[in-house]
Scaffold this active site. Structure first.
Site, PDB file in Angstrom:
ATOM      1  N   ASP A  17       0.855  -1.187   0.000  1.00 45.43           N
ATOM      2  CA  ASP A  17       0.000   0.000   0.000  1.00 45.43           C
ATOM      3  C   ASP A  17       0.891   1.237   0.000  1.00 45.43           C
ATOM      4  OD1 ASP A  17      -1.783   2.150   0.880  1.00 45.43           O
ATOM      5  OD2 ASP A  17      -3.179   0.572   1.447  1.00 45.43           O
ATOM      6  N   ILE A  18       0.610   2.217  -0.868  1.00 45.44           N
ATOM      7  CA  ILE A  18       1.446   3.423  -0.934  1.00 45.44           C
ATOM      8  C   ILE A  18       1.063   4.447   0.137  1.00 45.44           C
ATOM      9  CG2 ILE A  18       2.060   3.128  -3.353  1.00 45.44           C
ATOM     10  CD1 ILE A  18       0.028   5.432  -3.950  1.00 45.44           C
ATOM     11  N   HIS A  31     -10.429  -5.115  -2.559  1.00 52.22           N
ATOM     12  CA  HIS A  31      -9.070  -5.279  -2.043  1.00 52.22           C
ATOM     13  C   HIS A  31      -9.125  -5.624  -0.563  1.00 52.22           C
ATOM     14  CE1 HIS A  31     -10.072  -0.988  -1.727  1.00 52.22           C
ATOM     15  NE2 HIS A  31      -9.184  -0.864  -0.759  1.00 52.22           N
ATOM     16  N   GLN A  89     -14.976   2.204   1.884  1.00 50.47           N
ATOM     17  CA  GLN A  89     -14.289   1.884   0.626  1.00 50.47           C
ATOM     18  C   GLN A  89     -13.995   3.179  -0.128  1.00 50.47           C
ATOM     19  OE1 GLN A  89     -16.428  -0.698  -2.082  1.00 50.47           O
ATOM     20  NE2 GLN A  89     -14.594  -1.143  -3.272  1.00 50.47           N
ATOM     21  N   HIS A 104      -6.837  -5.636   2.833  1.00 48.33           N
ATOM     22  CA  HIS A 104      -5.642  -5.091   3.478  1.00 48.33           C
ATOM     23  C   HIS A 104      -5.088  -6.114   4.459  1.00 48.33           C
ATOM     24  CE1 HIS A 104      -6.490  -0.752   2.493  1.00 48.33           C
ATOM     25  NE2 HIS A 104      -7.717  -1.241   2.398  1.00 48.33           N
TER      26      HIS A 104
END
Length: 135
Positions: free
Chosen positions: A29-30, A98, A92, A100
């Site tokens: 994750d960025i 996705h 979301q 996490h």
């Protein structure tokens, strides 16, 4: 506008890939909640869990188990959260399913999004019955 996660899978946007197979893609994750925070996505676009076939969900979890173990071995966290959101009301923000995987350490700044408190057992049973009816 193209889905950012679809663009990552297609190689149009760079990502720090951790794992990939025919069905899923896992990358860092960025905007990590903690160091080691990664995302697992299906390669095919599904808006969220409501749109995704159960078989695809199984593939996500098949990848999540060894990825969680790898996070544990590599980073030695005190714990780990699996976090998944659906629709804006469910937090979301990227509308491609996705999951996490978030490593956790004692004393980190993350907190539960709700304060657990005992519910009404009769109401809980009635809601369970409604869900069973449509299952």
């Amino acid at each position: 506008m193209e889905c950012i996660f679809c663009a990552i899978v297609a190689g149009k946007i760079p990502a720090a890939k951790v794992y990939e197979n025919d069905h899923v893609f896992a990358f860092m994750d960025i905007a990590p909640a903690n160091p080691g925070h990664l995302l697992i996505i299906p390669k095919e676009h599904y808006r969220n869990i409501f749109d995704m076939p159960a078989e695809v969900g199984s593939k996500i979890m098949e990848a999540a188990v060894p990825l969680a173990a790898s996070i544990r071995e590599a980073l030695n966290p005190d714990g780990l959260n699996l976090f998944q959101s659906n629709e804006a009301a469910g937090f979301q923000t990227v509308f491609h399913f996705h999951l996490h995987l978030i490593p956790r350490w004692d004393g980190d700044p993350l907190r539960l999004p709700w304060k657990p408190s005992e519910g009404d057992i009769e109401e809980i049973g009635q809601i369970a019955a409604k869900i069973r009816e449509v299952l």
